[in-house]
Write an enzyme that holds these catalytic residues in place. Structure first.
Site, PDB file in Angstrom:
ATOM      1  N   ASP A   6       5.896  -1.464  -7.589  1.00 33.97           N
ATOM      2  CA  ASP A   6       5.719  -1.547  -9.036  1.00 33.97           C
ATOM      3  C   ASP A   6       4.400  -2.243  -9.354  1.00 33.97           C
ATOM      4  OD1 ASP A   6       8.149  -0.378  -9.585  1.00 33.97           O
ATOM      5  OD2 ASP A   6       9.167  -2.237 -10.132  1.00 33.97           O
ATOM      6  N   HIS A  43      12.079  -8.884 -13.174  1.00 33.80           N
ATOM      7  CA  HIS A  43      10.717  -8.369 -13.309  1.00 33.80           C
ATOM      8  C   HIS A  43       9.850  -9.328 -14.129  1.00 33.80           C
ATOM      9  CE1 HIS A  43      12.366  -4.456 -11.967  1.00 33.80           C
ATOM     10  NE2 HIS A  43      11.116  -4.165 -11.637  1.00 33.80           N
ATOM     11  N   GLU A  52      10.392  -1.701  -3.827  1.00 33.28           N
ATOM     12  CA  GLU A  52      11.785  -1.302  -4.066  1.00 33.28           C
ATOM     13  C   GLU A  52      12.091  -0.026  -3.287  1.00 33.28           C
ATOM     14  OE1 GLU A  52      12.218  -3.022  -8.632  1.00 33.28           O
ATOM     15  OE2 GLU A  52      11.321  -1.034  -8.325  1.00 33.28           O
ATOM     16  N   HIS A 105       8.473   2.301  -3.077  1.00 30.66           N
ATOM     17  CA  HIS A 105       7.362   2.230  -4.012  1.00 30.66           C
ATOM     18  C   HIS A 105       7.036   0.795  -4.380  1.00 30.66           C
ATOM     19  CE1 HIS A 105      10.927   2.211  -6.656  1.00 30.66           C
ATOM     20  NE2 HIS A 105      10.195   1.453  -7.455  1.00 30.66           N
ATOM     21  N   PHE A 135      16.117   7.000 -10.417  1.00 35.19           N
ATOM     22  CA  PHE A 135      16.669   6.235 -11.527  1.00 35.19           C
ATOM     23  C   PHE A 135      16.954   7.208 -12.669  1.00 35.19           C
ATOM     24  CE2 PHE A 135      17.039   1.702 -12.518  1.00 35.19           C
ATOM     25  CZ  PHE A 135      17.408   1.770 -13.849  1.00 35.19           C
ATOM     26  N   HIS A 168       8.203   6.156  -8.945  1.00 31.71           N
ATOM     27  CA  HIS A 168       9.276   5.269  -8.497  1.00 31.71           C
ATOM     28  C   HIS A 168      10.259   5.975  -7.561  1.00 31.71           C
ATOM     29  CE1 HIS A 168       8.165   2.130 -11.464  1.00 31.71           C
ATOM     30  NE2 HIS A 168       7.799   3.171 -12.182  1.00 31.71           N
ATOM     31  N   HIS A 177       4.210  -1.631 -15.268  1.00 38.64           N
ATOM     32  CA  HIS A 177       5.583  -1.130 -15.375  1.00 38.64           C
ATOM     33  C   HIS A 177       6.438  -2.003 -16.286  1.00 38.64           C
ATOM     34  CE1 HIS A 177       9.324   0.748 -14.342  1.00 38.64           C
ATOM     35  NE2 HIS A 177       9.761  -0.247 -13.605  1.00 38.64           N
TER      36      HIS A 177
END
Length: 208
Positions: A54, A160, A172, A52, A18, A48, A58
Site C-alpha cells: 500500500d 492504516h 498485505e 502488494h 477485496f 491490491h 491509499h
C-alpha cells in the site's frame, strides 16, 4: 545458493479480491501465428490483488503514490512471527514471544494455518496499538498474510492511520504457510507506478 521462500500468492482470473476491487483479467492482443511472431497480452486488475504494498495515497488524500516511496523499507532483514488463529486482531500478547532487543526493522505476521483461496470476510487484522508498539521499537515495515491490516468492514481504518502517522510501510496478502518463525532477508519491491495507491510485489524471503 541460499534458500528462497516465495511468499506471493498466485495471481489469476480466480484470485480473491477485496469486495468492489477490480479482479485480475487478461486478454490477448496478439498471438503467435503466421505473420505474428509473439504473444502479447493486456491485463486489468486492482493493484491490491495478490501480494502488494500500500502507498500512503491509499489511506491519505494527500499521501505519496507508490512510485514515490523509497525502496529501502522493502528490502532487508525481517522477522516472521506466528499468531495463527489469534482471532480478529493481532494484539501485543500474540507476538510478544518473538519481540526482543534484536528485532529487525521489518515484521511479518502469519495468522492462517493455510492461506485461503477465496475471499475471507473474517480476516485477522492488526490492533492499532500493536503497530504503534512495533514502531516504538524501530520497525519500518509490517506485513500480514491477510488482505488488510484493518478488519474487512472497517470504515475508519485505524491501523492504516497508525502507519500513516508513524511513516511505516505495509505489505498485505502474503503467503506464509511454509515459513517457520525466525529471521530472514525480505525482498518485496513495488513497481514504480507514479500515480497509483498500491503496487503488486513479488515477495520473497531469503535465508540469512
Amino acid at each position: 545458493m541460499q534458500k528462497l521462500w516465495d511468499i506471493s500468492p498466485a495471481i489469476h482470473a480466480g484470485a480473491p479480491v477485496f469486495p468492489g476491487d477490480t479482479p485480475y483479467q487478461q486478454q490477448w492482443c496478439a498471438t503467435i501465428a503466421p505473420g505474428c511472431p509473439v504473444n502479447v497480452s493486456a491485463i486489468t486488475m486492482s493493484p491490491h490483488v495478490g501480494a502488494h504494498a500500500d502507498a500512503p495515497l491509499h489511506y491519505d488524500a494527500q499521501g505519496a503514490a507508490v512510485g514515490e516511496l523509497p525502496l529501502a523499507p522493502f528490502l532487508g532483514p525481517c522477522r516472521v512471527v506466528h499468531a495463527i488463529g489469534c482471532g480478529a486482531l493481532i494484539t501485543w500478547e500474540h507476538i510478544a514471544h518473538a519481540v526482543d532487543a534484536n528485532l529487525p526493522p521489518r515484521v511479518l505476521v502469519r495468522t492462517y494455518a493455510q492461506a485461503p483461496v477465496q475471499w475471507d470476510g473474517q480476516l485477522t487484522a492488526y490492533a492499532p496499538d500493536t503497530i504503534a508498539r512495533l514502531a516504538d521499537r524501530g520497525v519500518l515495515l509490517i506485513g500480514i498474510d491477510t488482505a488488510s491490516i484493518d478488519p474487512a468492514d472497517s470504515k475508519t481504518l485505524d491501523s492504516h492511520q497508525v502507519i500513516r502517522r508513524r511513516g511505516l510501510r505495509v505489505l498485505e496478502n502474503l503467503v506464509l504457510d511454509d515459513v517457520p518463525e525466525g529471521d530472514y532477508e525480505l525482498i518485496a519491491l513495488p513497481l514504480k507506478l507514479t500515480s497509483a495507491d498500491a503496487s503488486p510485489v513479488r515477495a520473497v524471503l531469503r535465508a540469512l
